[in-house]
Each structure stands twice: as C-alpha cells, then as structure tokens.
Design a protein around this motif. Sequence first.
Motif, PDB file in Angstrom:
ATOM      1  N   VAL A 335     -12.204  13.183  28.602  1.00  0.00           N
ATOM      2  CA  VAL A 335     -13.604  12.947  28.230  1.00  0.00           C
ATOM      3  C   VAL A 335     -14.429  13.018  29.515  1.00  0.00           C
ATOM      4  N   GLU A 336     -15.353  13.975  29.560  1.00  0.00           N
ATOM      5  CA  GLU A 336     -16.147  14.163  30.788  1.00  0.00           C
ATOM      6  C   GLU A 336     -17.629  14.278  30.479  1.00  0.00           C
ATOM      7  N   GLU A 337     -18.434  13.872  31.451  1.00  0.00           N
ATOM      8  CA  GLU A 337     -19.887  13.993  31.274  1.00  0.00           C
ATOM      9  C   GLU A 337     -20.335  15.399  31.669  1.00  0.00           C
ATOM     10  N   ILE A 338     -21.386  15.887  31.011  1.00  0.00           N
ATOM     11  CA  ILE A 338     -22.010  17.147  31.462  1.00  0.00           C
ATOM     12  C   ILE A 338     -23.331  16.745  32.106  1.00  0.00           C
ATOM     13  N   ILE A 339     -23.394  16.963  33.409  1.00  0.00           N
ATOM     14  CA  ILE A 339     -24.530  16.468  34.182  1.00  0.00           C
ATOM     15  C   ILE A 339     -25.609  17.552  34.321  1.00  0.00           C
ATOM     16  N   SER A 340     -26.859  17.132  34.164  1.00  0.00           N
ATOM     17  CA  SER A 340     -27.966  18.080  34.330  1.00  0.00           C
ATOM     18  C   SER A 340     -28.307  18.225  35.807  1.00  0.00           C
ATOM     19  N   GLU A 341     -28.457  19.465  36.238  1.00  0.00           N
ATOM     20  CA  GLU A 341     -28.896  19.684  37.630  1.00  0.00           C
ATOM     21  C   GLU A 341     -30.406  19.711  37.668  1.00  0.00           C
ATOM     22  N   LYS A 342     -31.025  19.943  36.500  1.00  0.00           N
ATOM     23  CA  LYS A 342     -32.486  20.092  36.456  1.00  0.00           C
ATOM     24  C   LYS A 342     -33.130  18.813  35.953  1.00  0.00           C
ATOM     25  N   GLU A 343     -34.431  18.696  36.274  1.00  0.00           N
ATOM     26  CA  GLU A 343     -35.216  17.573  35.761  1.00  0.00           C
ATOM     27  C   GLU A 343     -36.338  18.132  34.897  1.00  0.00           C
ATOM     28  N   GLY A 344     -36.662  17.478  33.828  1.00  0.00           N
ATOM     29  CA  GLY A 344     -37.762  17.929  32.978  1.00  0.00           C
ATOM     30  C   GLY A 344     -37.503  17.597  31.524  1.00  0.00           C
ATOM     31  N   TYR A 345     -38.240  18.293  30.651  1.00  0.00           N
ATOM     32  CA  TYR A 345     -38.095  18.065  29.207  1.00  0.00           C
ATOM     33  C   TYR A 345     -37.143  19.107  28.602  1.00  0.00           C
ATOM     34  N   VAL A 346     -36.322  18.650  27.694  1.00  0.00           N
ATOM     35  CA  VAL A 346     -35.485  19.620  26.969  1.00  0.00           C
ATOM     36  C   VAL A 346     -36.428  20.383  26.041  1.00  0.00           C
ATOM     37  N   ASN A 347     -36.591  21.676  26.356  1.00  0.00           N
ATOM     38  CA  ASN A 347     -37.546  22.499  25.635  1.00  0.00           C
ATOM     39  C   ASN A 347     -36.887  23.192  24.455  1.00  0.00           C
ATOM     40  N   ARG A 348     -35.614  23.562  24.645  1.00  0.00           N
ATOM     41  CA  ARG A 348     -34.932  24.332  23.610  1.00  0.00           C
ATOM     42  C   ARG A 348     -33.432  24.147  23.749  1.00  0.00           C
ATOM     43  N   ILE A 349     -32.731  24.105  22.622  1.00  0.00           N
ATOM     44  CA  ILE A 349     -31.266  24.119  22.637  1.00  0.00           C
ATOM     45  C   ILE A 349     -30.851  25.270  21.720  1.00  0.00           C
TER      46      ILE A 349
END
Length: 434
Positions: A335-349
């Motif tokens: 079980v691992e985390e997926i870390i965001s390198e970016k900062e901001g709003y999730v605009n689209r998935i």
Amino acid sequence: MRMYDLIMKKRGGAALSNEEIEFMISEYTKGGIPDYQMSAMMMAVYFQGMNETETAALTMAMAKSGDMLELSAIDGVKVDKHSTGGVGDKTSIALAPMVAACGVKIAKMSGRGLGHTGGTIDKLESFKGFSTGITSEHFISQVNNIGISIMGQTLDIAPADKKLYALRDVTATVDNMSLIASSIMSKKLASGADAIVLDVKTGSGAFMKKEEDAFALAKEMTALGKHAGRNTIAVVSDMDQPLGFAVGNALEVKEAIETLQGKGPEDFTKLCLTLGAYMIVAGGKAKDKEEAEAMLRKVIENGTALKKLAEFVEAQGGDSAAVYDTSLLPTASIVEEIISEKEGYVNRIICDEIGICSLILGGGRETKESEIDLSVGLILYKKVGDYVKAGESLATIHANDKSKLEAAKQRFLSAYTITNESVSPSELIKGIVT
Ligand code: URA
C-alpha cells in the motif's frame, strides 16, 4: 426470405418489417446466417439507422432468443436496476440491500466486468464463499424469503445479443444508438423484472462521452421498456470522474459497506438515494421520491440496510462477518501513497485512465478468461475542484506487484490535470428520463 435481400433493403435506407427482423435474429442465433452477412447488416444499420418500430422489434427478437426468466412466483413488484458502467461504480452493492430493506423485491441478474469497469459479480466475490452461480429456483425462493438475490448469467439470456455484441465489437459497429439500446434492453427484458431503473452514465469514464448522447440513449431505452410493458425510468449521471473514492473490487465493497453505515462519499450516497428512490416508487412502496428517500435514509440510520446486506451475502454462501469487519475482505500486500508534485486545483481527471490503473494492477480483465485480483485498486483523496499541495497525497494505491504498481502510478499521475484556476465538479445527476 433471404438475408441478402434484407441487407440490400437496409443498405438502401428502408425500414425492415417485424417479420424480417424476427427471421434475421432467429436464423442468426441458430447459425443459419453467417457472421459475414450479419456484419454487413450491422454496418448498414450503423449508417442508415433503425426507426423506433425496428428497434423495438430487434429488442424483442433478441430478448426471446433464449431463456426468459419467469418471476411470477415472486409476490409483489420486482424492480431491476442497470448501469451502463463506469469507474468506481459499486452502486448495486449498496443500493440493492437499501431498497430491499425498504420492502421492494430485488431480483437482479448481473455480469462480470470486462476491461476497466468491474462487474458486480466480481465485486461480490470479495465475500469469501459468495456465489452467484445459483439456480433460478434458489434465486426465486431467496427473493421470496429475504427480498433480495443477485444471480450470475447462469441461464441462456439473450444469446442473440451475446453473438451480435461480439460481432459488433470487432466490426466497428458498437456505437449505434439503436443497437446499444436494444442490446441492453433485450437482456433486461429477458431477466423478468416488472420495473427497470436505468443509470445511464456520461463523461470521460462512460460509454457515452457526450451528455446529449446519454440522454438520447436514455430516451431510447425507456421507450423500449415501455413498449414491452415495463415501467422504465432512466437517471443520467456523471462519470467524468470516478464515483466515490474507491476503485477496485474489495475496496469498492468496503466503500459500499461504509455507505450503508452512513459514512459513504457524498456523490455515491446521493446517487444511491436517487436511484433507490425511483426504485421504491416503481415498486409501489412510496407515493413519491421524497417519501422514498426518507425511507432510504432511515434504513441506513437504523442499520437495517447493512443487516440486509449481511443476510443476502449469507444466503448466497458468503462470509457475512466481513460486512461487520471489513478487514476480513481481501487485502493487497503493498500500500503506497501517490504524491502530487504540483500544487493547485484538480481541474480534470481522465476517468477511464483511473479504471485502467486498476486494470494494470490486476483488478480488471484484459480478456474474458483473465483471473482478477480482488484486493488491488486505488483510494482517491482528491477529486475535481479539490486543492492539493505539492507533496500531498492524491491517492493510495493497493498492489501485489511492485512493477505493476509503478506502471499504474505513472498512468494515475498523467490522468490528473492540476491548474491554478479553481473549477467546480460537474453535476452528479444530469436529469431524469421517464
Ligand atoms: N453494453 C451492452 O450490453 N451492449 C451494447 O451494445 C453496449 C454496451
């Protein structure tokens, strides 16, 4: 009658008669019409379309091509629900016991998943020992005894559709509205319910990417249901991002259980309440949607919906202890985390990409014969509109193989678009077609 003449007729844009459609479907099912002629017909239909009468005739001919489930031995109105499929769509697992706890009989047939969207049967097999391979006698008596049963495709339901769908899949003739609507509705009509509530998905994770196409499909399917004398309602709902937070078989079952405990994700809970309310009204147990929704909230609050799930699991040979202790469901070793390198709003998935991540991890089927790993998948922490800081976790990934985990992680990160502008997620319920 000659298939050659029927192909010529459709190629020229004329409508086929009921007799011609019945002949074509019954001969094709028996092997009297070769695939190459049926392929030509499907392509002619693709370009020339079918009118409402033709689509209804095709639906009935396919519904009658195999076993028609006879549910008259079950008292009361039997209600079925069908989703056109999506990522994280664990709706039936929470919805069926909720509605059954409100007194509506649930006699449902479900399938396994193929590709990136998992099937209800696969998910239910997360309960050790659970079986959907039951006889129709077991199915009917279970619905009479406890109000709910979900059966696998043990009967020969709409074999003409099975053959035709496989053919359409390899001849680029799947995406025609009449063919999709008749394919789905033939199976639903053969499954015997009196009322059908359809969940037609739209967005990047759905079959119908465009909202107007989803509404057109919903209209076509409800018309087919009515034509066959079944009360049919369609809810058009969003699939532009995964439903809820969990994607992957056992993880989705856990989320469905949490929803029955009143601790489910907001979007998923809302969808269950909406679909459930229409099912209860169709089942004659409430006078309107508001009354039905209040009943659903009550069975969540007082624990009877959760108890109904446990009864249902047990009646089909499953270990119901997992309903009360979800640590008994299959778990992955990494079980691992997926870390965001970016900062901001999730605009689209890109929704179907998230489904593909689960498939890469082993949670879906590449081919009909693939074995699936029930324990793997993802739990999302950030959805469209959420703010994420650099270094913050976007999701946890549950895997049993390090290299699959890495591949899924890369794919996951590229499915997310993070920008400086804030956005609002699109509406969950797009509309109702009656
Ligand atoms: N699902 C079906 O069952 N049939 C179609 O044609 C498309 C999606």
